[in-house]
Design an enzyme around this catalytic site. Structure first.
Site, short mmCIF file in Angstrom:
data_model
loop_
_atom_site.label_atom_id
_atom_site.label_comp_id
_atom_site.label_asym_id
_atom_site.label_seq_id
_atom_site.Cartn_x
_atom_site.Cartn_y
_atom_site.Cartn_z
CG ASP A 139 -7.24 -3.21 0.16
OD1 ASP A 139 -6.58 -2.56 -0.59
OD2 ASP A 139 -7.20 -3.87 1.23
CG ASP B 243 -1.93 -1.11 1.18
OD1 ASP B 243 -2.11 -1.56 2.25
OD2 ASP B 243 -2.36 -1.28 0.14
#
Ligand code: DX5
Length: 222
Positions: free
Chosen positions: A176, A35
């Site tokens: 997610d 991320d």
């Protein structure tokens, strides 16, 4: 389509990132999600291409780079050169998503587009032919450990119908945020085949191998 599991290293111990990635690899995950946050598109600041390059040396896994940054077009090549296998661009992060997604395609890696919980599927209508994956954010982008947003299960179902109706059966749906043994079956039933999990894999309650096995068992029926 086989359901794949990616470990999100946002929840890992940053002092042992390589080791934590190898633990996930040994536990049988299919990929690692990285991320990338820039303190602008989302408040936190996390990883750059250097971390991708380091993880590339550590594991033979699929490296999925989630670009939670503004102007992602300025950073695509650096992440591909570092070893990314897929780049995910957030639809809300760039002015010209159609152009940016084609740039990712031209760099020879998999192309993903992510959609925030508050953004309608309509925003993807002109983009679906350009991607290999649509990532439905099941939490608001920017933090790990948030509660799963249940309204996104129906969004996954509608997206699968939209893709199939356009003959895009090969385009995968990823989810997610808040993915665990309780929520994974819901999204898989709705049509998701890429599960990204952070705190459900990396936490102090049980070893990574046990957590991954439990998550995979929760969707084994599919
Ligand atoms: C949130 C991140 C997620 C997060 C998932 O913006 O994109 O990947 O790491 O973490 P959990 O699984 O803890 O919700």
């Amino acid at each position: 389509m086989v359901t794949t599991i990616e470990a999100s290293i946002l929840a890992a111990d940053y002092a042992r990132l390589g080791e934590q990635a190898r633990e996930a690899e040994a536990a049988g995950v299919d990929g690692i999600q990285i991320d990338v946050m820039d303190g602008s598109f989302v408040p936190d600041i996390t990883f750059g291409p250097g971390i991708v390059r380091a993880l590339r040396r550590e594991v033979d896994l699929f490296l999925d780079v989630d670009l939670m940054i503004v102007n992602p077009e300025n950073h695509l090549e650096a992440f591909v050169e570092a070893g990314a296998d897929r780049l995910i661009v957030h639809q809300e992060s760039c002015v010209h998503p159609h152009h940016v997604l084609r740039c990712v395609r031209d760099l020879g890696v998999e192309v993903g587009v992510a959609l925030d919980p508050g953004t309608s599927l309509c925003a993807l209508e002109e983009l679906l032919e350009l991607v290999d994956l649509v990532q439905i954010m099941t939490v608001s982008s920017g933090w790990g450990g948030q509660p799963f947003i249940h309204s996104q299960v129906d969004k996954v179902r509608r997206l699968r119908q939209m893709l199939d109706a356009r003959g895009l059966r090969g385009v995968r749906i990823g989810v997610d945020g808040g993915i665990d043994t309780a929520t994974a079956p819901l999204v898989v039933e709705a049509g998701a085949t890429v599960l990204v999990a952070g705190s459900a894999i990396y936490n102090h309650e049980a070893p990574v191998a046990e957590r991954v096995a439990a998550l995979r068992a929760s969707v084994e029926w599919k």
